[in-house]
Design a protein around this motif. Structure first.
Motif, PDB file in Angstrom:
ATOM      1  N   PRO A 426       0.840  -1.213   0.000  1.00 34.99           N
ATOM      2  CA  PRO A 426       0.000   0.000   0.000  1.00 34.99           C
ATOM      3  C   PRO A 426       0.867   1.252   0.000  1.00 34.99           C
ATOM      4  O   PRO A 426       1.577   1.516   0.973  1.00 34.99           O
ATOM      5  N   PRO A 427       0.834   2.067  -1.060  1.00 33.10           N
ATOM      6  CA  PRO A 427       1.744   3.216  -1.154  1.00 33.10           C
ATOM      7  C   PRO A 427       1.179   4.470  -0.500  1.00 33.10           C
ATOM      8  O   PRO A 427      -0.030   4.606  -0.279  1.00 33.10           O
ATOM      9  N   LEU A 428       2.072   5.400  -0.216  1.00 36.05           N
ATOM     10  CA  LEU A 428       1.687   6.714   0.275  1.00 36.05           C
ATOM     11  C   LEU A 428       1.277   7.601  -0.901  1.00 36.05           C
ATOM     12  O   LEU A 428       1.733   7.395  -2.029  1.00 36.05           O
ATOM     13  N   PRO A 429       0.429   8.619  -0.669  1.00 38.98           N
ATOM     14  CA  PRO A 429       0.025   9.505  -1.767  1.00 38.98           C
ATOM     15  C   PRO A 429       1.214  10.185  -2.446  1.00 38.98           C
ATOM     16  O   PRO A 429       1.232  10.345  -3.667  1.00 38.98           O
ATOM     17  N   VAL A 445      -5.422  -3.370  -8.476  1.00 38.23           N
ATOM     18  CA  VAL A 445      -5.908  -4.328  -7.481  1.00 38.23           C
ATOM     19  C   VAL A 445      -5.746  -3.707  -6.099  1.00 38.23           C
ATOM     20  O   VAL A 445      -5.028  -2.715  -5.919  1.00 38.23           O
ATOM     21  N   LYS A 446      -6.407  -4.276  -5.118  1.00 40.78           N
ATOM     22  CA  LYS A 446      -6.280  -3.793  -3.747  1.00 40.78           C
ATOM     23  C   LYS A 446      -4.864  -4.063  -3.231  1.00 40.78           C
ATOM     24  O   LYS A 446      -4.273  -5.101  -3.533  1.00 40.78           O
ATOM     25  N   PRO A 447      -4.321  -3.161  -2.430  1.00 42.80           N
ATOM     26  CA  PRO A 447      -3.026  -3.443  -1.792  1.00 42.80           C
ATOM     27  C   PRO A 447      -3.183  -4.548  -0.765  1.00 42.80           C
ATOM     28  O   PRO A 447      -4.298  -4.823  -0.297  1.00 42.80           O
ATOM     29  N   GLY A 448      -2.068  -5.179  -0.397  1.00 38.07           N
ATOM     30  CA  GLY A 448      -2.133  -6.330   0.493  1.00 38.07           C
ATOM     31  C   GLY A 448      -1.275  -6.179   1.736  1.00 38.07           C
ATOM     32  O   GLY A 448      -0.320  -5.389   1.777  1.00 38.07           O
TER      33      GLY A 448
END
Length: 500
Positions: A426-429, A445-448
């Motif tokens: 999941p990355p930061l903006p 896809v959704k982050p994991g």
């Protein structure tokens, strides 16, 4: 053939290496010649399968007929228990469970054992009907699957023992790489980073234009050009030739190379550039007499996606229920250092939508404000910020990070549908703002909570490598792959490698 691999310029020949000890009795290429471990390894697998089948068959017989072992109606089951181990080994052999190419890596060995269990159950039922033997339904339903399960566990344990030996440099296969220098260098790095595959590059064959210019590629000797690959493999003692994507090695040249390697029983593996992204989605379709590769589109929606979401939410909810007492203990430990136990941060999810991610706090309060002052000490390339000894990390936080315990609250995000158990990081903006066009593919896809990056080195990976792994997952995801990654995550977390 006898040692005539002569390359111009400064390139080492196989003759030169032999004179220098490279192909002699003490050199690295000589060690690659030896592959004495395969037969004892296979013999051990056969012995384990015999023990598994014997133990299960006699154990079930004793449990089912323990009080009537001397009765005439029990005698056929004792005979069957003696016969089953041999039949089981034959079934596994016929299914290809002992094939050398499956040893040590991949799931194919396990799949073939499972298939053998199905055939054993079917054969036992059909055989009993054919000879008019009233086989106990309990025996038929329990013994074959139990034999397969025990064999799977023993094969897994033996594979892990093999991986431990490979980490110390034993039980390796010598590989000659055929391709351009940049591609060969990348493959050498991958083999060295994942030694459990058992591949050790002992030489490189480059195109004519490069072979004369390089003596070594990442410490591996250049043995000649593409046309000399078969001779290089034999003289170097390698048992595998790996051909990388390059226009010179077209269908005709590959066929000729395969013919030459066939004489020495040397394995040939081909790494197509297409397989990096679309490997599981490719199939061969004969069109107008030509074997064409058909590439299916990745399944990013539909029934499989619904199944993945259902599995993620159910598994996350169960994990939250089981781990709730442990969460309380961690909360007390974190708050004892001062400050809140949870840390909330904005991350980017599927399609670029932002959401609030929850973690156990591992840094001092106000750590974000100190990030800019530490940016010159960033130890990671690309858009990520990572430091092995980040001064903002608390003592309890360092322990939580080592074992990835700080990420457990993300189970709440999974239950809410914002994340998956397995997916890209999941990355930061601010990281997403720096993404190129290709990298944004991670957001489909959704982050994991975990992913290929987690089980392949975590923070030790370069930015390019982490992107490559995330894109591979996006293109080739499946529920089976998710389960494999979740299983491997336990090992990665326990080792604590690359966690900081």
């Amino acid at each position: 053939m006898g040692g005539v691999l002569v390359a111009t310029g400064g390139t080492e020949t196989v003759q030169d290496l032999g004179a220098a000890g490279g192909v002699g009795t003490d050199g690295p290429l000589a060690r690659a010649r030896e592959r004495p471990w395969t037969r004892p390894y296979l013999a051990g697998l056969v012995a384990l399968d015999l023990c598994a089948a014997s133990g299960v068959a006699f154990g079930v017989t004793l449990a089912r007929f323990g009080d009537t072992l001397r009765e005439p109606q029990t005698l056929p089951y004792l005979h069957l228990s003696l016969l089953l181990p041999v039949v089981w080994v034959v079934f596994v052999w016929l299914a290809g469970g002992y094939e050398r190419r499956f040893l040590g890596v991949g799931t194919e060995e396990y799949r073939r054992i499972a298939v053998s269990g199905v055939f054993l159950a079917a054969s036992a039922t059909i055989g009993a009907y054919a000879v008019a033997f009233d086989l106990s339904r309990g025996y038929a339903l329990v013994v074959p699957p139990l034999i397969a399960a025990v064999s799977l566990a023993l094969h897994y344990a033996r594979r892990k023992a093999l991986h431990r030996r490979r980490r110390s440099g034993r039980c390796m296969s010598g590989v000659v790489v055929v391709g351009y220098r940049s591609a060969a260098r990348d493959l050498i790095h991958r083999f060295r980073g994942e030694v459990y595959h058992g591949m050790r590059v002992v030489g490189v064959c480059l195109p004519e234009t490069e072979a004369a210019e390089w003596e070594r590629v990442e410490g591996c000797p250049v043995l000649g050009s593409f046309t000399e690959a078969a001779e290089a493999a034999e003289l170097a003692g390698a048992d595998t030739v790996a051909v990388l994507a390059c226009p010179e090695m077209d269908g005709v040249e590959l066929r000729r190379l395969a013919w030459r390697l066939e004489k020495s029983r040397t394995d040939l593996i081909v790494a197509s550039a297409l397989m990096e992204v679309a490997g599981p989605r490719t199939s061969i379709r004969p069109v107008a007499g030509l074997p064409l590769l058909h590439v299916e589109h990745p399944e990013l929606a539909g029934g499989r996606r619904v199944m993945k979401g259902f599995f993620d939410r159910c598994a996350a909810a169960l994990a939250l229920a089981v781990l709730s007492p442990f969460f309380l203990v961690l909360t007390v430990l974190i708050r004892a250092e001062g400050g809140p136990a949870l840390f909330a941060q904005t991350r980017v999810g599927r399609g670029g939508a932002e959401f609030t991610l929850y973690k156990f706090r591992t840094m001092v309060v106000g750590a974000d404000a100190l990030k800019e002052t530490l940016r010159p000490r960033n130890e990671h390339d690309g858009v990520l910020f990572k430091m092995r000894r980040d001064p903002r990390v608390t003592p309890v936080g360092a322990w939580l990070r080592r074992y990835s315990l700080d990420e457990l609250p993300q189970l709440v995000n999974v239950v809410r549908g914002e994340m998956s158990l397995v997916g890209p990081r999941p990355p930061l903006p601010e990281e997403v703002a720096q993404y190129g066009h290709d990298v944004r593919r991670r957001l489909v896809v959704k982050p994991g909570m975990t992913g290929l990056w987690q089980v392949s080195g975590r923070s030790d990976l370069s930015w390019e490598e982490s992107v490559r792994l995330d894109l591979r997952y996006v293109e080739n995801w499946s529920l089976t792959l998710d389960i494999q990654i979740l299983w491997k995550t336990w090992s990665a977390v326990i080792r604590g490698a690359g966690a900081y």
